[in-house]
Design a protein around this motif. Structure first.
Motif, PDB file in Angstrom:
ATOM      1  N   ARG A 175      36.565  -0.789   0.134  1.00  0.00           N
ATOM      2  CA  ARG A 175      37.665  -0.194   0.908  1.00  0.00           C
ATOM      3  C   ARG A 175      38.833   0.168  -0.013  1.00  0.00           C
ATOM      4  N   LEU A 176      39.074  -0.671  -1.000  1.00  0.00           N
ATOM      5  CA  LEU A 176      40.162  -0.431  -1.948  1.00  0.00           C
ATOM      6  C   LEU A 176      39.813   0.713  -2.895  1.00  0.00           C
ATOM      7  N   VAL A 177      38.554   0.776  -3.316  1.00  0.00           N
ATOM      8  CA  VAL A 177      38.110   1.875  -4.178  1.00  0.00           C
ATOM      9  C   VAL A 177      38.290   3.208  -3.467  1.00  0.00           C
ATOM     10  N   GLU A 178      37.852   3.265  -2.220  1.00  0.00           N
ATOM     11  CA  GLU A 178      37.957   4.515  -1.468  1.00  0.00           C
ATOM     12  C   GLU A 178      39.409   4.929  -1.274  1.00  0.00           C
ATOM     13  N   ILE A 226      36.424   9.097 -10.591  1.00  0.00           N
ATOM     14  CA  ILE A 226      35.020   8.956 -10.159  1.00  0.00           C
ATOM     15  C   ILE A 226      34.097   8.878 -11.363  1.00  0.00           C
ATOM     16  N   GLU A 227      34.353   9.718 -12.363  1.00  0.00           N
ATOM     17  CA  GLU A 227      33.554   9.687 -13.596  1.00  0.00           C
ATOM     18  C   GLU A 227      33.614   8.303 -14.238  1.00  0.00           C
ATOM     19  N   ASP A 228      34.801   7.722 -14.301  1.00  0.00           N
ATOM     20  CA  ASP A 228      34.936   6.398 -14.901  1.00  0.00           C
ATOM     21  C   ASP A 228      34.248   5.329 -14.060  1.00  0.00           C
ATOM     22  N   LEU A 229      34.371   5.414 -12.745  1.00  0.00           N
ATOM     23  CA  LEU A 229      33.725   4.438 -11.870  1.00  0.00           C
ATOM     24  C   LEU A 229      32.210   4.462 -12.020  1.00  0.00           C
ATOM     25  N   LEU A 230      31.656   5.645 -12.195  1.00  0.00           N
ATOM     26  CA  LEU A 230      30.204   5.791 -12.233  1.00  0.00           C
ATOM     27  C   LEU A 230      29.620   5.648 -13.627  1.00  0.00           C
ATOM     28  N   HIS A 231      30.393   5.975 -14.680  1.00  0.00           N
ATOM     29  CA  HIS A 231      29.808   6.037 -16.015  1.00  0.00           C
ATOM     30  C   HIS A 231      30.519   5.192 -17.071  1.00  0.00           C
ATOM     31  N   HIS A 232      31.762   4.812 -16.851  1.00  0.00           N
ATOM     32  CA  HIS A 232      32.477   3.947 -17.801  1.00  0.00           C
ATOM     33  C   HIS A 232      32.468   2.493 -17.339  1.00  0.00           C
ATOM     34  N   LEU A 233      32.752   2.282 -16.073  1.00  0.00           N
ATOM     35  CA  LEU A 233      32.836   0.930 -15.534  1.00  0.00           C
ATOM     36  C   LEU A 233      31.527   0.138 -15.627  1.00  0.00           C
ATOM     37  N   PRO A 234      30.345   0.760 -15.450  1.00  0.00           N
ATOM     38  CA  PRO A 234      29.105  -0.035 -15.494  1.00  0.00           C
ATOM     39  C   PRO A 234      28.962  -0.911 -16.730  1.00  0.00           C
ATOM     40  N   ALA A 235      29.378  -0.427 -17.895  1.00  0.00           N
ATOM     41  CA  ALA A 235      29.268  -1.250 -19.102  1.00  0.00           C
ATOM     42  C   ALA A 235      30.184  -2.463 -19.008  1.00  0.00           C
ATOM     43  N   GLU A 243       0.855  -1.189   0.000  1.00  0.00           N
ATOM     44  CA  GLU A 243       0.000   0.000   0.000  1.00  0.00           C
ATOM     45  C   GLU A 243       0.893   1.242   0.000  1.00  0.00           C
ATOM     46  N   GLY A 244       0.615   2.155  -0.902  1.00  0.00           N
ATOM     47  CA  GLY A 244       1.392   3.381  -0.950  1.00  0.00           C
ATOM     48  C   GLY A 244       2.485   3.334  -1.995  1.00  0.00           C
ATOM     49  N   ALA A 245       3.161   4.466  -2.144  1.00  0.00           N
ATOM     50  CA  ALA A 245       4.169   4.615  -3.186  1.00  0.00           C
ATOM     51  C   ALA A 245       5.518   4.064  -2.731  1.00  0.00           C
ATOM     52  N   GLY A 246       6.271   3.536  -3.687  1.00  0.00           N
ATOM     53  CA  GLY A 246       7.615   3.080  -3.410  1.00  0.00           C
ATOM     54  C   GLY A 246       8.598   4.233  -3.411  1.00  0.00           C
ATOM     55  N   HIS A 247       9.758   4.022  -2.837  1.00  0.00           N
ATOM     56  CA  HIS A 247      10.778   5.067  -2.861  1.00  0.00           C
ATOM     57  C   HIS A 247      12.159   4.443  -2.827  1.00  0.00           C
ATOM     58  N   THR A 248      13.131   5.187  -3.372  1.00  0.00           N
ATOM     59  CA  THR A 248      14.511   4.741  -3.481  1.00  0.00           C
ATOM     60  C   THR A 248      15.388   5.525  -2.516  1.00  0.00           C
ATOM     61  N   THR A 249      16.315   4.829  -1.852  1.00  0.00           N
ATOM     62  CA  THR A 249      17.247   5.454  -0.916  1.00  0.00           C
ATOM     63  C   THR A 249      18.674   5.092  -1.306  1.00  0.00           C
ATOM     64  N   ARG A 250      19.526   6.095  -1.361  1.00  0.00           N
ATOM     65  CA  ARG A 250      20.953   5.823  -1.616  1.00  0.00           C
ATOM     66  C   ARG A 250      21.634   5.576  -0.284  1.00  0.00           C
ATOM     67  N   TYR A 251      22.260   4.404  -0.158  1.00  0.00           N
ATOM     68  CA  TYR A 251      22.946   4.075   1.083  1.00  0.00           C
ATOM     69  C   TYR A 251      24.466   4.247   0.973  1.00  0.00           C
ATOM     70  N   TYR A 252      24.981   4.503  -0.245  1.00  0.00           N
ATOM     71  CA  TYR A 252      26.431   4.607  -0.398  1.00  0.00           C
ATOM     72  C   TYR A 252      26.807   5.732  -1.337  1.00  0.00           C
ATOM     73  N   ASP A 253      27.819   6.495  -0.914  1.00  0.00           N
ATOM     74  CA  ASP A 253      28.377   7.580  -1.723  1.00  0.00           C
ATOM     75  C   ASP A 253      29.890   7.408  -1.717  1.00  0.00           C
ATOM     76  N   VAL A 254      30.468   7.087  -2.877  1.00  0.00           N
ATOM     77  CA  VAL A 254      31.892   6.781  -2.938  1.00  0.00           C
ATOM     78  C   VAL A 254      32.741   7.997  -2.576  1.00  0.00           C
ATOM     79  N   VAL A 255      32.271   9.195  -2.882  1.00  0.00           N
ATOM     80  CA  VAL A 255      33.037  10.402  -2.548  1.00  0.00           C
ATOM     81  C   VAL A 255      33.132  10.564  -1.038  1.00  0.00           C
ATOM     82  N   ALA A 256      31.991  10.378  -0.339  1.00  0.00           N
ATOM     83  CA  ALA A 256      32.014  10.467   1.116  1.00  0.00           C
ATOM     84  C   ALA A 256      32.878   9.372   1.721  1.00  0.00           C
ATOM     85  N   GLY A 257      32.818   8.173   1.135  1.00  0.00           N
ATOM     86  CA  GLY A 257      33.620   7.073   1.644  1.00  0.00           C
ATOM     87  C   GLY A 257      35.105   7.331   1.509  1.00  0.00           C
TER      88      GLY A 257
END
Length: 595
Positions: free
Chosen positions: A481-484, A448-457, A230-244
């Motif tokens: 841990r290694l990425v950070e 960061i750009e590559d991790l978020l937009h190049h690596l996914p493919a 019942e009700g609308a779904g919602h998305t939550t981000r639990y991880y931010d690589v920059v903050a990590g």
């Protein structure tokens, strides 16, 4: 849907039906393991069990690739001890042993020893906060009957896939798009902006939730989605690589890479490794071989290209012999390249970014022939520790922006000695300076750009290539841990004196020969794409571009001419491949299914 995804889990299958009255019933399928049906564990399905004739609110399906806890207690969907929460889990939680100890201290008791059971107990203990505690790769669906909510979650970097589509009054989700299309939840049609982006950049899965299929979106990496009845779904981000990355500077690279490999060796079946002869994969093989138990060496799998300057096998052999690994090598198919291409086009769901996808598929097929279910791989090392040549320009721009003219001059001279052009480096430095006025951040931002937009493919292609033959690949360099740490390291520790990935090279000097550690001529994993387009793929490409569906007619005509011009095939080879791949995708998934 479960049948269409059998390749992802041929060892077992199971189902959960949740009625509108809230009752949860475990159901067997035609390929449910006989030992499961004979077991007396309360959450397991029984012969002849049925959900009744009433309406259903939720149905979950699981296909199992048995890697941890090969007993019936590893069967999915898996229930909590009180039967109120159920989980379907694809992937691995590598730190499950540490989490299990913590959860046992909190009073949880376990029936088996799978990471899936630990993930479920973690949700019971910490709720959706559990995802922040996982070190692994996963796509999960958790049915919480107390909250009457379905929770979908995906690992931090999207190693494991998860797609969602609207299905009438409900929602359908699956690990691969083919299950949504094949089950009729999605009428196959192209998402024009996504296809246009692929034609321009060669990237898929890089633009938010969008896929090349209209109506199909992906759960974003590092997020969870809550879908209440019942009700609308919602998305939550639990991880931010920059903050990590902000708090990662005090970690030790040598210690981390060894631990990242060690926890990815946790398995109840043998673990092998891909091996290219470069620093990343060679490091993984060396560290894995050092930690093996028993006398059986780790098996490695390499693609050998016939193209001059592209063959990884000579260096892979050096690395394997140095650590005592057992080597297997495969080349391009001799007679059935077109058949391989058409098969992979179906397996991948979305367009193939380059011919290297076919080369990687050959490697996975070879490992499958040798009976492997788990492979380590070096994916992510270049993005995490600055291994690509174009990162040098970003590093030089950082030095120039801080006024370090002497350091800039020395680095340019060193890069020139390493074989890079001064003219190119100078132009690239100016270009980087024009793109941004933020001093000292260009290298990090490019990573960061590559991790978020190049690596996914790349992760998309590897997952489909490996799972097509029921193999799970594990990626130590994408341990969060290694990425950070890779982002937090100063630029001079990653790129210096004409060397890329300097910190990693120094950390591995005692584990590998200098021939590998200090190798300069490593190229990206590649296939003889140009030769294929001049040979066995020339006619299929010409046929597809003669009557294009997604490539503009004028552009298709120019590219057909490129097929017959050796010089143009080289200079416009990537553009030609993208056009060919997009047309092949459309024919495979759209036009053939809507005729």
């Amino acid at each position: 849907m479960a049948t269409l995804l059998r390749h992802r889990g041929p060892d077992d299958e199971g189902f959960l039906a949740v009625g509108s009255d809230g009752m949860c019933v475990a159901l067997a399928g035609k390929e449910t393991d006989a030992a499961v049906l004979a077991s007396d564990a309360p959450f397991l399905p029984r012969h002849g069990s049925a959900a009744g004739g009433g309406p259903l609110d939720v149905v979950l399906a699981a296909r199992r690739l048995a890697i941890l806890d090969l007993s019936p207690l590893g069967h999915q969907p898996l229930a909590s001890t009180d039967g109120r929460v159920w989980i379907v889990h694809n992937g691995e939680i590598y730190n499950y042993l540490e989490l299990r100890t913590e959860l046992e201290s909190a009073g949880h008791r376990f029936r088996g020893h799978s990471d899936t059971e630990v993930a479920l107990a973690a949700y019971r203990e910490w709720g959706v906060g559990c995802f922040e505690r996982f070190n692994g790769m996963w796509a999960q669906a958790i049915w919480d009957s107390g909250r009457r909510t379905l929770v979908l979650s995906r690992d931090r970097f999207g190693v494991k896939p998860l797609y969602v589509a609207d299905a009438g009054e409900g929602v359908a989700f699956a690990s691969e798009i083919k299950a949504l299309v094949g089950a009729g939840f999605v009428r196959p049609s192209a998402d024009e902006p996504a296809v246009a982006a692929f034609l321009a950049t060669g990237r898929i899965d890089a633009d938010g939730e969008r896929t090349c299929f209209a109506g199909v979106r992906q759960v974003l990496p590092g997020t969870f989605v809550e879908l209440p009845l019942e009700g609308a779904g919602h998305t939550t981000r639990y991880y931010d690589v920059v903050a990590g990355a902000a708090g990662a500077g005090d970690r030790d690279l040598g210690v981390l890479i060894r631990d990242a490999v060690a926890i990815r060796l946790r398995s109840d079946v043998p673990v092998g490794s891909c091996l290219s002869g470069g620093t990343d994969s060679s490091a993984i093989v060396a560290l894995a071989q050092a930690r093996r138990t028993g006398d059986v060496p780790i098996s490695t799998f390499t693609f050998s290209s016939p193209e001059p300057g592209q063959d990884d096998w000579p260096f892979a052999r050096i690395a394997a012999e140095h650590v005592g690994a057992r080597s297997f090598v495969v080349g391009p198919p001799e007679n059935d390249l077109v058949a391989l291409l058409e098969r992979v086009a179906v397996e991948q769901d979305e367009p193939l970014g380059s011919g290297s996808v076919l080369a990687q598929r050959q490697v996975m097929g070879l490992a499958h022939e040798q009976g492997l279910k788990v492979l380590l791989d070096g994916q992510g090392g270049d993005e995490v520790l600055a291994g690509y040549g174009y990162y040098v320009a970003a590093r030089l721009a950082d030095l120039a922006a801080r006024g370090r003219v002497g350091a800039w001059t020395r680095e340019v001279a060193a890069a020139r000695r390493a074989g890079q052009s001064i003219a190119w480096l100078t132009r690239a430095t100016v270009g980087e300076l024009r793109r941004s006025a933020v001093a000292g951040e260009r290298l990090r931002r490019l990573q960061i750009e590559d991790l978020l937009h190049h690596l996914p493919a790349l992760l998309h292609y590897e997952d489909r290539n490996s799972m097509a033959v029921s193999i799970e690949t594990r990626l130590p360099f994408l341990d969060y841990r290694l990425v950070e740490l890779g982002l937090a390291l100063p630029g001079g520790e990653k790129l210096h004196g004409g060397w890329t990935k300097l910190a990693l090279r120094r950390a591995l000097e005692q584990d590998l020969p200098d021939t590998i550690v200090w190798r300069r001529d490593k190229v990206q994993f590649s296939a003889p794409q140009a030769a294929w387009l001049a040979g066995p793929l020339a006619e299929p490409a010409d046929d597809l571009l003669a009557a294009p569906s997604v490539v503009p007619v004028a552009a298709a005509a120019r590219l057909r001419a490129t097929l017959r011009d050796p010089g143009e095939r080289v200079t416009r080879g990537d553009e030609l491949w993208r056009a060919f791949a997009a047309e092949l995708w459309h024919r495979t998934w759209i036009s053939r299914r809507t005729e």
